[in-house]
Design a protein around this motif. Structure first.
Motif, PDB file in Angstrom:
ATOM      1  N   TYR A  56     -10.938   0.531  -3.183  1.00  0.00           N
ATOM      2  CA  TYR A  56      -9.909   1.559  -3.016  1.00  0.00           C
ATOM      3  C   TYR A  56      -9.062   1.288  -1.775  1.00  0.00           C
ATOM      4  O   TYR A  56      -7.815   1.336  -1.830  1.00  0.00           O
ATOM      5  CB  TYR A  56     -10.558   2.937  -2.916  1.00  0.00           C
ATOM      6  CG  TYR A  56      -9.643   3.992  -2.329  1.00  0.00           C
ATOM      7  CD1 TYR A  56      -8.648   4.591  -3.098  1.00  0.00           C
ATOM      8  CD2 TYR A  56      -9.776   4.370  -0.996  1.00  0.00           C
ATOM      9  CE1 TYR A  56      -7.803   5.553  -2.549  1.00  0.00           C
ATOM     10  CE2 TYR A  56      -8.929   5.328  -0.438  1.00  0.00           C
ATOM     11  CZ  TYR A  56      -7.945   5.908  -1.216  1.00  0.00           C
ATOM     12  OH  TYR A  56      -7.109   6.845  -0.669  1.00  0.00           O
ATOM     13  N   THR A  69      -6.806  -1.830  -2.252  1.00  0.00           N
ATOM     14  CA  THR A  69      -5.709  -1.586  -3.189  1.00  0.00           C
ATOM     15  C   THR A  69      -4.669  -0.635  -2.613  1.00  0.00           C
ATOM     16  O   THR A  69      -3.455  -0.841  -2.756  1.00  0.00           O
ATOM     17  CB  THR A  69      -6.245  -1.004  -4.516  1.00  0.00           C
ATOM     18  OG1 THR A  69      -7.211  -1.909  -5.070  1.00  0.00           O
ATOM     19  CG2 THR A  69      -5.126  -0.771  -5.503  1.00  0.00           C
ATOM     20  N   THR A  70      -5.133   0.411  -1.943  1.00  0.00           N
ATOM     21  CA  THR A  70      -4.231   1.445  -1.436  1.00  0.00           C
ATOM     22  C   THR A  70      -3.423   0.991  -0.236  1.00  0.00           C
ATOM     23  O   THR A  70      -2.229   1.304  -0.123  1.00  0.00           O
ATOM     24  CB  THR A  70      -5.024   2.712  -1.072  1.00  0.00           C
ATOM     25  OG1 THR A  70      -5.786   3.143  -2.211  1.00  0.00           O
ATOM     26  CG2 THR A  70      -4.093   3.841  -0.629  1.00  0.00           C
ATOM     27  N   TYR A  71      -4.078   0.248   0.668  1.00  0.00           N
ATOM     28  CA  TYR A  71      -3.431  -0.078   1.943  1.00  0.00           C
ATOM     29  C   TYR A  71      -3.154  -1.571   2.149  1.00  0.00           C
ATOM     30  O   TYR A  71      -2.592  -1.955   3.170  1.00  0.00           O
ATOM     31  CB  TYR A  71      -4.285   0.456   3.103  1.00  0.00           C
ATOM     32  CG  TYR A  71      -4.440   1.955   3.057  1.00  0.00           C
ATOM     33  CD1 TYR A  71      -3.406   2.794   3.444  1.00  0.00           C
ATOM     34  CD2 TYR A  71      -5.613   2.535   2.579  1.00  0.00           C
ATOM     35  CE1 TYR A  71      -3.544   4.181   3.391  1.00  0.00           C
ATOM     36  CE2 TYR A  71      -5.756   3.917   2.513  1.00  0.00           C
ATOM     37  CZ  TYR A  71      -4.719   4.730   2.919  1.00  0.00           C
ATOM     38  OH  TYR A  71      -4.850   6.090   2.847  1.00  0.00           O
ATOM     39  N   SER A 109      -4.359   4.418   8.147  1.00  0.00           N
ATOM     40  CA  SER A 109      -3.091   4.744   7.478  1.00  0.00           C
ATOM     41  C   SER A 109      -2.032   5.131   8.495  1.00  0.00           C
ATOM     42  O   SER A 109      -0.852   4.788   8.341  1.00  0.00           O
ATOM     43  CB  SER A 109      -3.292   5.864   6.452  1.00  0.00           C
ATOM     44  OG  SER A 109      -3.618   7.094   7.071  1.00  0.00           O
TER      45      SER A 109
END
Length: 271
Positions: free
Chosen positions: A45, A48-50, A20
């Motif tokens: 996860y 989808t998040t990054y 991140s």
């Protein structure tokens, strides 16, 4: 760095914090990051998040990246390395954040290949981590620059000899744990003096954060900064006297020494 492909073996909290930071700092685009993670829900996860790639197999990631992070638990790392090292490209830079895993041990798997050992701490998750970097014998100045850019994106980084890594672990690696104990104790004190719990925690945490920033940004010795807020016969010296009387300074020194010795014993077991 923007053309580099970066991979992670292990998609846990440290891997997420580092990737991140890389994305937020714009070091490489998200599409250039690939994570190997055995837990399907965790892969979903991270994707989808990054907006990164995620695989179930480490061999796929290792064979396709320029920089490969080892971000797994010490107890499983050797088994994973045995299963992937043959598939990793010979010019790939290997960066390990595995506690206790020595450069010598890494080099046994990746002979004549650039390897770097890093000891980060958990505040990398909020962009305020501290990382110590030790270079393997085949790692170049360009490799060092890559490692420094990555870990500077999630806090601060220094380059040290590997012989210092156990002390780094005892101080900055375990240090957040000591800080949390101190913040919790200060918050308890605030509650005892009549403040609410949430206000006490905020006061204690922000005070520790501010004090740390003063040390880093002014460049002054902590003792000099302490003297600046310690008036003759005032409140601060009264409190510091109680800390000294209770040997808080010695307790912290003992904590770092104990954690350093524990790191040394882990290195003998896992290295």
């Amino acid at each position: 760095m923007d053309n580099l492909k970066i991979g992670f073996i292990g998609g846990g909290a440290i891997a997420e914090a580092i990737l991140s930071g890389i994305i937020k700092a714009g070091l490489v685009p998200a599409r250039n990051i690939n994570v190997a993670e055995i837990i399907e829900s965790r892969r979903a996860y991270l994707q989808t998040t990054y907006n990164i790639e995620a695989q179930g197999e480490g061999n796929i990631v290792g064979s396709s990246v320029d920089v490969l992070f080892l971000t797994v638990k010490p107890q499983v790392v050797h088994g994973i390395l045995k299963s992937i090292y043959k598939s990793v490209k010979k010019d790939t830079l290997i960066i390990s954040v595995v506690a206790g895993l020595t450069l010598e041990s890494l080099q046994r798997y990746f002979s004549e290949q650039p390897v770097i050992r890093v000891m980060p701490n958990t505040p990398v998750a909020v962009g305020e981590g501290m990382a110590a970097i030790a270079m393997g014998q085949y790692a170049t100045e360009d490799d060092k620059k890559i490692a420094l850019e990555i870990f500077d994106s999630v806090g601060k980084a220094v380059v040290l000899s590997e012989s210092a890594m156990d002390a780094v672990t005892g101080l900055s690696g375990s240090g957040p744990g000591y800080a949390f104990v101190i913040i919790d104790a200060l918050a308890d004190a605030g509650v005892k003096m009549g403040l609410t719990r949430d206000v006490s925690i905020t006061l204690a945490a922000q005070t520790m954060l501010g004090a740390a920033k003063m040390v880093l940004e002014t460049g002054k010795h902590p003792a000099e900064l302490r003297d600046m807020v310690t008036s003759p016969g005032g409140t601060t010296i009264a409190g510091i006297y109680e800390l000294e009387k209770s040997a808080v300074r010695s307790a912290l020194i003992d904590a770092v020494e104990s954690a350093t010795n524990k790191s040394k014993s882990m290195g003998k077991k896992n290295g």
